[in-house]
Enzyme design. Structure first.
Site, PDB file in Angstrom:
ATOM      1  N   HIS A 247       1.784   4.584  -2.810  1.00 14.57           N
ATOM      2  CA  HIS A 247       1.957   6.030  -2.598  1.00 14.57           C
ATOM      3  C   HIS A 247       3.346   6.480  -3.047  1.00 14.57           C
ATOM      4  O   HIS A 247       3.516   7.508  -3.696  1.00 14.57           O
ATOM      5  CB  HIS A 247       1.786   6.372  -1.114  1.00 14.57           C
ATOM      6  CG  HIS A 247       0.374   6.297  -0.622  1.00 14.57           C
ATOM      7  ND1 HIS A 247      -0.643   7.021  -1.181  1.00 14.57           N
ATOM      8  CD2 HIS A 247      -0.179   5.605   0.410  1.00 14.57           C
ATOM      9  CE1 HIS A 247      -1.784   6.772  -0.527  1.00 14.57           C
ATOM     10  NE2 HIS A 247      -1.526   5.910   0.439  1.00 14.57           N
TER      11      HIS A 247
ATOM     12  N   HIS B 260       0.828  -1.204   0.000  1.00  9.63           N
ATOM     13  CA  HIS B 260       0.000   0.000   0.000  1.00  9.63           C
ATOM     14  C   HIS B 260       0.875   1.272   0.000  1.00  9.63           C
ATOM     15  O   HIS B 260       0.731   2.141  -0.859  1.00  9.63           O
ATOM     16  CB  HIS B 260      -0.893  -0.035   1.248  1.00  9.63           C
ATOM     17  CG  HIS B 260      -1.795   1.138   1.387  1.00  9.63           C
ATOM     18  ND1 HIS B 260      -3.117   1.122   1.008  1.00  9.63           N
ATOM     19  CD2 HIS B 260      -1.578   2.395   1.856  1.00  9.63           C
ATOM     20  CE1 HIS B 260      -3.665   2.300   1.230  1.00  9.63           C
ATOM     21  NE2 HIS B 260      -2.751   3.100   1.751  1.00  9.63           N
ATOM     22  N   GLU B 261       1.779   1.346   0.958  1.00  6.50           N
ATOM     23  CA  GLU B 261       2.622   2.544   1.056  1.00  6.50           C
ATOM     24  C   GLU B 261       3.533   2.670  -0.161  1.00  6.50           C
ATOM     25  O   GLU B 261       3.882   3.772  -0.582  1.00  6.50           O
ATOM     26  CB  GLU B 261       3.428   2.537   2.357  1.00  6.50           C
ATOM     27  CG  GLU B 261       2.596   2.472   3.641  1.00  6.50           C
ATOM     28  CD  GLU B 261       1.502   3.541   3.742  1.00  6.50           C
ATOM     29  OE1 GLU B 261       1.651   4.615   3.117  1.00  6.50           O
ATOM     30  OE2 GLU B 261       0.487   3.281   4.414  1.00  6.50           O
TER      31      GLU B 261
END
Lengths: 508, 508
Positions: free
Chosen positions: A271, A267-268
Site C-alpha cells: 500500500h 502487505h502494508e
C-alpha cells in the site's frame, strides 16, 4: 490566447485546502490507533468530526461547484488524456458524489464510528458481541441512509461499493464470487484430503525485535522510503497516507504469530509504495491516492503473496532469516520453509488466512453486509449468520466471537462495501504480475537476488504515478489489456497449490 | 422566564469547532516534533496553515461576532463571577484580538514558521546561523506587522507580550527586570567568588532507560495522568495539550546530561498537571487552557525547582535514585547530591541554567527581541548582540552559535514576546508556594515521604480548574492576595543560595 490554466488553477486552490483537511483527518486517525492515550477518545472524536464536516462543507460549497463548472468548461478544450483534464474529471466525479451527502450526516457518521470503534476494542477484548451490537446497528442504519442518497441504483449496496471501487456493481461482484466460490471451495476440499505436512518452525517462539528487524530489512529492500514514511505498532495493521510524502504503516506484534507480522509488514508496504509512488504533480489534489481500494489491494497482495510467498523471494531471504534465527530455522530447508509458509489451513481469522481460503473469508463478509444493508438479517442475528457461513465455506465454526465476527475493525468504523475490494485486489495483483513478467523476462533472476527496484519502478511507471487519475477499470485495461478477470488468479492459485499439494484442479 | 442559556449555548456551539481545529493544530505540531518523517515537512506545513486559517476565519466570522454580541447581552444579567459570564468575557477578549489579524497573515505566519523551524534544526545541527537568518528576518517582519494590527499601544512589543501574558506591559516587564537584574547579577558574582564544590556524580554516565524509568516514577508521583497523556522524545522538551484529556509531554534524551532530562520531565509535568486539571466544564471552550504562559510557567517551575530541587523532595527520592544507580551514587550523601543539583554555573544554555542565572538568560532574549522588533538591531547583528549581552550578565561568551543564539526553538516558530513569561512564571511560582505553605503547615512532612497529592489538589482547586476564566492578574491576586511581585522570589533565591554558598545578600 485564452489563459486555459486559470479556471483549473482556481479550482486547485480551493481543492488543496480540502486535501489538507483530509490529510489532517488521516493523521488524527493514525494517531488514534498508534499514539492516543485512552482519555483522548472524545477529543479525537470531536476533532475528526469537525474536520471531516468542514472538508465536506467546503467541498460541496456553491463556490467550489462553480469553480468546478468553470474548470470543466476549460478542460473541454484540452486532450482528454491530459493531466489537467483527468484532474478535473476526478474532481467532478468526487463532487457529484459528495453533494448527495449532507454535512450533518458526515459528522454524525464520524461521531458514531469513533464511539463504535472504542466499543469494538472492548468487545473484541472481552469477546462480547453485545458491546458492539448497538453501535453496529447505528452504523448499518447510517449505511442504509448513505445508500439512499444515491437513488436510483440497481442495488443499494452499489452505492457503498462505489465509494471504494468506483464503477463496480454488486452484480459484478456476485458474478466474480460465483466463479471463484466453487473453484476455491473445491481446491480447499481437495487440499484437505492430502496429508498435513508438519512445519513446527512456524510455531516456534521468535524474538519480536529480531523479527521486526528482519521485516524492516525486507520492506527496505522492497523500497519503502523511510524518509517519507514510518512504521509503528497497532492492534490491527493498516496504512495511513498523510499525502504521498508521509505514508505511515503499522504492524501488529505477536510472539506467537511472528510470520503474520512479517507478511502484514509486506502487505502494508505494498500500500505504502503505491502512495509514495504517486507523481508529485498530483500533490494537494484529489488525484493523490490510489485508483480504488481494489487496485490498492492489488499492490499489497502482490508484495505480500505473489512476491513474499514465492520460491525466488525466499531463495534470497531464507538464508538471511536463518542467520537471524539459527535455533529455530537452522535445520529447515528452503523448500520446507516455502511449503510451510504456504500451508493451507481452515483458519478462523481472515488476516491469518492463506491465499486459497482468503477469498472465502471475504465472500462471507460481503454476503453478511449485503444482507444487513438490505435488512434481510438483523445485527443481532449476524454472529449466527457468520458462524453458519464459515462452516459452509471452510467447515469450521468460531470458538468465540472474538475469533469470529469481532475480528475485523472495518465495520466498527463504518466500512461497508470495502471487503470485496480484497478479492478484487487478489485478481488484479495476478493480472499485473503476469503483465510484468512479460515485460521483464529476467524477473526471476532479479527476485532471487533481492532486487526489487525493476518491479517497483515498473509499477510506479505503469500504475503508481497515475494516482486516481484513471478509473480503475480503464487503468487495469490500460496496463494489462483486459478488464478485471478471474481466470489469471484461479490459474495462479490452482497451479501454485496444485503443485504444492499434488492435487489437480477439478474444473480444468 | 427568559431562557438565558440559549445565546451562550449557541456561541459555545460555534466556538467548539474552533477548539476542535486548534486541538488538531496542536496534534499536528506534536506530530511534527515527535513522529513526522523528514519528507512530511510540506504536507504538515500545508495542514497546519489551512487549519489555522480556517480556525481564524471561523473565529472572526460575522456569524460568531453576532453570536458573541447576543451572548454578551445575555451575560449582563448573570453574576460577573458566574461560569457563563467568565466564559463570554474570555471569548470576547480573544475575539477582539483575533479580528484585528487578517486570515492571510495567520496562514503566512504558519507557512513561514514551518519552513523556519526546519531551517533552525539544520542551522543548529551545523551551528550555522546564516541558515536561519533569512527565515528569522521574515519572522521579525511578521512580528512587526502583527504588532501594527494592535495600534495604538504604548510599545509595539506590548502587542506581542499580550498574546502570552494578557494585560502585561513592556514597561512592567522592564520594571521587573530592573529590580531583578542587579540583585541576580550580584548574587551570581558573590557565588562566583566562593570555591567550586566538585560534584563528579553529575558527570557520570547514566543509563538512559534507567533514568527514564526513574523520571517516570517521579512524574507519576507528581500525579501525571497517563490515561490522559503520554511522554515521548523530541529535540526540545515541550508540552502539547490536545484538550485537557490528551496532554502530551516530551523529553530530550542525552546520556551526558541525564539530570537535565529528569528536571525537564518534572518541568513539562508541571505544565501537564495544569492542563489535565482544568475543569471538564470548560472542555471544547476557549477557557480550556492556562490563564497565561507566565501562570503556566509558574506550574512547571514549581514542580521542577521549588519542589524538584528541594531537600525534602530528595529525602524521599534520593535513596530510590541511589538504588537505581549504585555505582554512580552509592557513595554520595543526600546533602552532596542536593548541593550538586543546585550548583550555580555560568552556563551558555538556558535550558541547563540554574535558578540563579535563569532570569538573566531570559532578560538577554527579551532585550534582543525588543531591539529586533523595534528595528534597533538587524537579524544579522543578533548573534553579536547575543554574545555581548551574555558576557555582560554572566561573564561568558558562546563558543558556537549552536550554544548561543541557535539554542532555542522559540524564534524559529515565531514566538516573540514569550520569553518574559519564564521570569513571570518564576515569580508566580514562589508566590503560590508561599501561599500553599501557609494553607498546609504539614507540607514538608508530606513532600519528604513523596506525597504530592495535597499540593496538586490545592493547585487544582485554587488554580488549575479555572483554566483561562480569570485574567492572570486577578487570578494571582485571588490566590495570593498580591499582584505579581519580585520580593518573594528574590527572598527565596537569596535565602536558598545564600545558605548553600554562605553568601549574604548584598542588597539586604
Amino acid at each position: 490566447m485564452n489563459d486555459t490554466s486559470t479556471a483549473i488553477a482556481k479550482l486547485n486552490a480551493l481543492v488543496s485546502e480540502i486535501v489538507d483537511l483530509r490529510n489532517a483527518a488521516s493523521l488524527i486517525g493514525w494517531d488514534e490507533h498508534v499514539s492516543m492515550p485512552p482519555g483522548g477518545v472524545a477529543v479525537h472524536g470531536g476533532m475528526a468530526a469537525t474536520i471531516q464536516r468542514i472538508a465536506h462543507e467546503k467541498f460541496t460549497s456553491p463556490q467550489l461547484g462553480s469553480a468546478l463548472e468553470d474548470a470543466a468548461r476549460e478542460a473541454t478544450s484540452l486532450p482528454s488524456d491530459s493531466e489537467p483534464a483527468r484532474l478535473v474529471k476526478v474532481t467532478a466525479r468526487d463532487y457529484d458524489r459528495a453533494v448527495r451527502v449532507p454535512s450533518e450526516f458526515v459528522a454524525e457518521q464520524a461521531l458514531v464510528a469513533s464511539a463504535a470503534h472504542q466499543a469494538w476494542k472492548e468487545a473484541r477484548a472481552q469477546s462480547n458481541y453485545a458491546l458492539l451490537q448497538p453501535h453496529l446497528e447505528k452504523l448499518v442504519r447510517l449505511g442504509q441512509q448513505y445508500a439512499a442518497f444515491f437513488q436510483p441504483v440497481a442495488h443499494p449496496y452499489d452505492a457503498l461499493i462505489d465509494t471504494y471501487e468506483p464503477g463496480m456493481l454488486t452484480s459484478e461482484i456476485q458474478d466474480i464470487f460465483d466463479v471463484l466460490r466453487p473453484r476455491q471451495v473445491e481446491l480447499v476440499r481437495a487440499i484437505q484430503e492430502r496429508p498435513v505436512e508438519q512445519a513446527p518452525f512456524l510455531k516456534s517462539a521468535y524474538d519480536e525485535r529480531e523479527m521486526l528487524a528482519f521485516s524492516t530489512e525486507v520492506i527496505s529492500a522492497f523500497g519503502f522510503d523511510w524518509t517519507r514514511g514510518r512504521q509503528d505498532k497497532s492492534t490491527h495493521p493498516f496504512a495511513a497516507p498523510i499525502g504521498s510524502d508521509d505514508v505511515r504503516i503499522t504492524t501488529r506484534f505477536d510472539n506467537y504469530h511472528p510470520f503474520e507480522m512479517l507478511f502484514a509488514a509486506m502487505h502494508e508496504t505494498g500500500h505504502a509504495l503505491y502512495e509514495q509512488g504517486v507523481s508529485p504533480a498530483w500533490a494537494r489534489t484529489l488525484v493523490c491516492g490510489g485508483a480504488s481500494q481494489g487496485v490498492h489491494e492489488s499492490q499489497s497482495r502482490m508484495w505480500e503473496n505473489v512476491i513474499g510467498r514465492s520460491r525466488p523471494f525466499w531463495r534470497h531471504f531464507f538464508p538471511l532469516l536463518q542467520q537471524r534465527f539459527p535455533s529455530q530455522l537452522g535445520g529447515v530447508t528452503h523448500e520446507q520453509f516455502y511449503r510451510g509458509i504456504n500451508q493451507v489451513k481452515q483458519s478462523l481469522i481472515r488476516v491469518e488466512a492463506d491465499e486459497v481460503t482468503y477469498n472465502l473469508h471475504v465472500m462471507l463478509r460481503v454476503e453478511i453486509e449485503i444482507a444487513l444493508l438490505a435488512g434481510a438479517i438483523s445485527t443481532k442475528d449476524a454472529p449466527a449468520y457468520w458462524n453458519a457461513k464459515i462452516r459452509e465455506y471452510l467447515g469450521i465454526v468460531p470458538d468465540t466471537d472474538a475469533n469470529g465476527i469481532l475480528q475485523d475493525m472495518h465495520w466498527s468504523i463504518g466500512l461497508f462495501g470495502y471487503f470485496a475490494t480484497y478479492t478484487i485486489g487478489n485478481l488484479i495483483s495476478v493480472q499485473l504480475w503476469e503483465t510484468y513478467k512479460k515485460d521483464d523476462p529476467q524477473w526471476e533472476g532479479r527476485i532471487q537476488v533481492g532486487e526489487f527496484a525493476t518491479l517497483r519502478e515498473w509499477l510506479r511507471e505503469s500504475l503508481h504515478q497515475h494516482g486516481r487519475s484513471y478509473q480503475p477499470r480503464d487503468l487495469v485495461m490500460r496496463i494489462t489489456g483486459h478488464s478485471v478477470s478471474t481466470a489469471p488468479y484461479l490459474e495462479y492459485l490452482e497451479s501454485k497449490y496444485g503443485e504444492l499439494y499434488g492435487v489437480s484442479p477439478a474444473a480444468t
